[in-house]
Design a protein around this motif. Structure first.
Motif, PDB file in Angstrom:
ATOM      1  N   SER A  14       0.851  -1.186   0.000  1.00 56.65           N
ATOM      2  CA  SER A  14       0.000   0.000   0.000  1.00 56.65           C
ATOM      3  C   SER A  14       0.883   1.230   0.000  1.00 56.65           C
ATOM      4  O   SER A  14       1.911   1.263   0.674  1.00 56.65           O
ATOM      5  N   ALA A  17      -0.762   7.809   1.926  1.00 54.76           N
ATOM      6  CA  ALA A  17      -1.848   8.683   1.470  1.00 54.76           C
ATOM      7  C   ALA A  17      -1.314   9.894   0.718  1.00 54.76           C
ATOM      8  O   ALA A  17      -1.986  10.445  -0.151  1.00 54.76           O
ATOM      9  N   PRO A 165      -9.308   0.841  -6.410  1.00 49.78           N
ATOM     10  CA  PRO A 165      -9.324   1.448  -5.073  1.00 49.78           C
ATOM     11  C   PRO A 165      -8.321   2.585  -4.934  1.00 49.78           C
ATOM     12  O   PRO A 165      -8.615   3.615  -4.320  1.00 49.78           O
ATOM     13  N   ALA A 166      -7.123   2.418  -5.530  1.00 49.22           N
ATOM     14  CA  ALA A 166      -6.112   3.475  -5.434  1.00 49.22           C
ATOM     15  C   ALA A 166      -6.560   4.732  -6.178  1.00 49.22           C
ATOM     16  O   ALA A 166      -6.379   5.850  -5.701  1.00 49.22           O
ATOM     17  N   ARG A 168      -9.624   5.754  -6.775  1.00 48.55           N
ATOM     18  CA  ARG A 168     -10.695   6.415  -6.034  1.00 48.55           C
ATOM     19  C   ARG A 168     -10.152   7.113  -4.786  1.00 48.55           C
ATOM     20  O   ARG A 168     -10.615   8.196  -4.425  1.00 48.55           O
ATOM     21  N   GLU A 169      -9.160   6.514  -4.168  1.00 44.91           N
ATOM     22  CA  GLU A 169      -8.536   7.159  -3.004  1.00 44.91           C
ATOM     23  C   GLU A 169      -7.801   8.429  -3.425  1.00 44.91           C
ATOM     24  O   GLU A 169      -7.880   9.458  -2.749  1.00 44.91           O
ATOM     25  N   ARG A 170      -7.095   8.354  -4.574  1.00 43.36           N
ATOM     26  CA  ARG A 170      -6.363   9.537  -5.044  1.00 43.36           C
ATOM     27  C   ARG A 170      -7.337  10.663  -5.398  1.00 43.36           C
ATOM     28  O   ARG A 170      -7.059  11.835  -5.158  1.00 43.36           O
ATOM     29  N   TYR A 171      -8.490  10.307  -5.994  1.00 43.05           N
ATOM     30  CA  TYR A 171      -9.476  11.347  -6.321  1.00 43.05           C
ATOM     31  C   TYR A 171      -9.990  12.008  -5.038  1.00 43.05           C
ATOM     32  O   TYR A 171     -10.132  13.237  -4.973  1.00 43.05           O
ATOM     33  N   GLU A 172     -10.251  11.215  -4.031  1.00 41.48           N
ATOM     34  CA  GLU A 172     -10.722  11.760  -2.750  1.00 41.48           C
ATOM     35  C   GLU A 172      -9.694  12.719  -2.161  1.00 41.48           C
ATOM     36  O   GLU A 172     -10.034  13.816  -1.697  1.00 41.48           O
ATOM     37  N   ILE A 173      -8.416  12.330  -2.213  1.00 40.77           N
ATOM     38  CA  ILE A 173      -7.360  13.145  -1.600  1.00 40.77           C
ATOM     39  C   ILE A 173      -7.000  14.346  -2.463  1.00 40.77           C
ATOM     40  O   ILE A 173      -6.892  15.480  -1.974  1.00 40.77           O
ATOM     41  N   ARG A 177     -10.530  16.741  -1.462  1.00 43.94           N
ATOM     42  CA  ARG A 177      -9.939  17.320  -0.260  1.00 43.94           C
ATOM     43  C   ARG A 177      -8.849  18.337  -0.570  1.00 43.94           C
ATOM     44  O   ARG A 177      -8.072  18.719   0.305  1.00 43.94           O
ATOM     45  N   PRO A 242     -16.930  -1.878  -4.498  1.00 46.25           N
ATOM     46  CA  PRO A 242     -15.984  -1.547  -3.428  1.00 46.25           C
ATOM     47  C   PRO A 242     -16.404  -2.227  -2.132  1.00 46.25           C
ATOM     48  O   PRO A 242     -17.571  -2.591  -1.950  1.00 46.25           O
TER      49      PRO A 242
END
Length: 352
Positions: A14, A17, A165-166, A168-173, A177, A242
């Motif tokens: 992983s 972040a 998943p990565a 979608r996490e990058r888009y969130e961050i 955000r 997800p």
């Protein structure tokens, strides 16, 4: 043994972040720049290498070769440009270490050597493909289609770290955000960083496959040359679910909740390594191709020039070989390393 054996990255690490795009993609080479070294030349002289090229009828050796070719097929679609590391499902790693390794045969070292040979040659050796085709019906676990894909030339994805998943996490961050100094350009920057990348997404459920005809082009004026019509394209509609953060929690009101999902439209390449007509709805697949477009927060994805492969679920374990049978294989010895890892020595200590 050279330190490059640490290239056996068999678990998907992983990323932090705060990881930036360059952490995903490294130097951005077209293909891994792997140079042949002494370790690779020693592999060419091993009994395993000769058996990969010539085949075998020995029952123990059939299980060993079949198991290693199974693992090579499973890693084939996710070999990447970032570096020489490669990915295997953790349950396959366990099978490699317990079923395809013995006291006198270090299976992981030979697996590394096989992957490095493919990266050096930029394809699966033709003789290995022939051996896999012969052993496939006997062993039953070899994905011959994945190996055939690899035999036609190395086509690495950009990074096996770039999963759904990565993303979608990058888009969130990076977008949702983003602070005030970056918010106005965050979406544009995200698209520049991650779109038009070669990706491979696994654990996808097939909804359907249809043949779509291209839209008719407007008629040409008299005297203008006619344009060639584009051939029909197979389009796969798929979905990825997800992990549900509320799974296992008691719903005291009993109201049904719609599970989160990502819709995937894959415009398929003309050549496929699975028979499209024989893939049932609901099949678990891997889709591989160019990440072309997305909507919302990566909830709707389009992939172009896509290939689809079987994505087997190994979560309940993988039975590839009987280690007691493998141990009787004549070439299951550490001729790659020069000696067995443990030999009897003075005072009961291993000699080196």
């Amino acid at each position: 043994m050279r330190s490059a054996l640490l290239a056996l990255v068999l678990c998907l690490f992983s990323l932090p972040a705060a990881a930036q795009p360059e952490v995903f993609f490294g130097a951005g080479n077209d293909v891994p720049n792997i140079k042949e070294e002494d370790f690779d030349r020693r592999f060419l002289k091993t009994g395993l290498y000769k058996a990969l090229a010539q085949g075998t009828n020995d029952p123990g050796c059939v299980q060993l070769l079949g198991g290693l070719l199974t693992l090579l097929g499973e890693t084939a679609p996710v070999l990447h440009k970032r570096d020489e590391n490669f990915y295997l499902d953790p349950m396959l790693v366990q099978a490699l270490n317990t079923q395809l390794s013995t006291q006198r045969f270090q299976g992981s070292a030979y697996m590394v050597a096989m992957v490095r040979r493919v990266l050096i040659d930029h394809k699966l050796p033709p003789a290995w493909m022939q051996t896999a085709s012969t052993l496939g019906p006997v062993v039953g676990t070899i994905d011959v289609g994945k190996l055939r894909f690899l035999s036609e030339g190395l086509q690495p994805i950009d990074s096996f770290f770039l999963t759904l998943p990565a993303l979608r996490e990058r888009y969130e961050i990076e977008v949702r955000r983003a602070n005030a100094t970056a918010a106005s350009s965050a979406e544009k920057q995200f698209r520049e960083n991650y779109l038009d990348r070669q990706v491979a997404f696994g654990n996808i459920e097939l909804l359907d496959v249809r043949i779509e005809k291209p839209k008719k082009k407007p008629k040409k004026r008299k005297g203008e040359p006619a344009e060639e019509e584009e051939p029909p394209t197979a389009v796969a509609r798929m979905v990825w679910y997800p992990p549900d953060p509320n799974a296992g929690q008691l719903n005291i009101y009993g109201t049904p909740t719609k599970p989160p999902m990502v819709n995937i439209t894959a415009r398929l390449a003309q050549q496929q390594y699975l028979d499209l007509s024989r893939i049932p709805k609901g099949a678990r697949l891997m889709v591989r191709g160019r990440f072309w477009a997305f909507k919302k927060a990566v909830d709707d994805v389009e992939i172009r020039d896509a290939l689809i492969f079987q994505d087997r679920d190994w979560s309940q374990g993988a039975v590839l070989a009987d280690p007691n049978v493998v141990a009787r294989c004549p070439f299951a010895t550490n001729d790659l390393m020069g000696s067995s890892p443990v030999q009897p020595g003075a005072f009961g200590q291993p000699s080196r």
